[in-house]
Design a protein around this motif. Sequence first.
Motif, short mmCIF file in Angstrom:
data_model
loop_
_atom_site.label_atom_id
_atom_site.label_comp_id
_atom_site.label_asym_id
_atom_site.label_seq_id
_atom_site.Cartn_x
_atom_site.Cartn_y
_atom_site.Cartn_z
N ASP A 45 0.83 -1.21 0.00
CA ASP A 45 0.00 0.00 0.00
C ASP A 45 0.86 1.25 0.00
N ALA A 49 0.90 3.98 -2.95
CA ALA A 49 0.51 5.35 -2.58
C ALA A 49 1.63 6.33 -2.90
N ARG A 81 -6.04 -1.07 -7.66
CA ARG A 81 -6.60 -0.42 -6.47
C ARG A 81 -6.74 1.06 -6.74
N THR A 82 -7.79 1.64 -6.21
CA THR A 82 -8.03 3.07 -6.41
C THR A 82 -7.74 3.82 -5.13
N TYR A 83 -6.84 4.78 -5.24
CA TYR A 83 -6.48 5.65 -4.11
C TYR A 83 -6.99 7.05 -4.39
N SER A 105 -4.96 8.50 0.37
CA SER A 105 -5.78 7.69 1.27
C SER A 105 -6.43 6.57 0.48
N ASP A 106 -6.77 5.53 1.20
CA ASP A 106 -7.42 4.36 0.61
C ASP A 106 -8.76 4.18 1.32
#
Length: 121
Positions: A45, A49, A81-83, A105-106
């Motif tokens: 992550d 990020a 994944r969408t952040y 942020s997630d």
Amino acid sequence: MTQGRLAAGFTLIEVMVALAIVAIALTAGSQATSALTRNALRQSDALLAQICAENELVKTRLSRQMPGVGDSSVACEQAGRTYTVDIAVRPTPNPSFRRVEARVSDGGTPVLGLTTIVGRY
């Protein structure tokens, strides 16, 4: 059976103690494996990020314009994944520079924040 010979084998208490020791060892191994898995996910992550945050900061620098003061938000997809990247541009004491902060942020959970200074070109 004669009186001088002892019965061969383990007693029930010895078997119970051995099972307890094995259970404790397996529990410790399971917890260690879980901790390693959580740490690997956290590192993944953080890396994704960081890519999102650096992309937005590089975009700001490459625009060759002084960014306007204010807040904005952009979605960033990495590895499926969408952040959410929140960009905050703030003035500095020197009017030729602006402070640009990218917070990633997630799903509302903060993951990473990067800050840079952008100067007048």
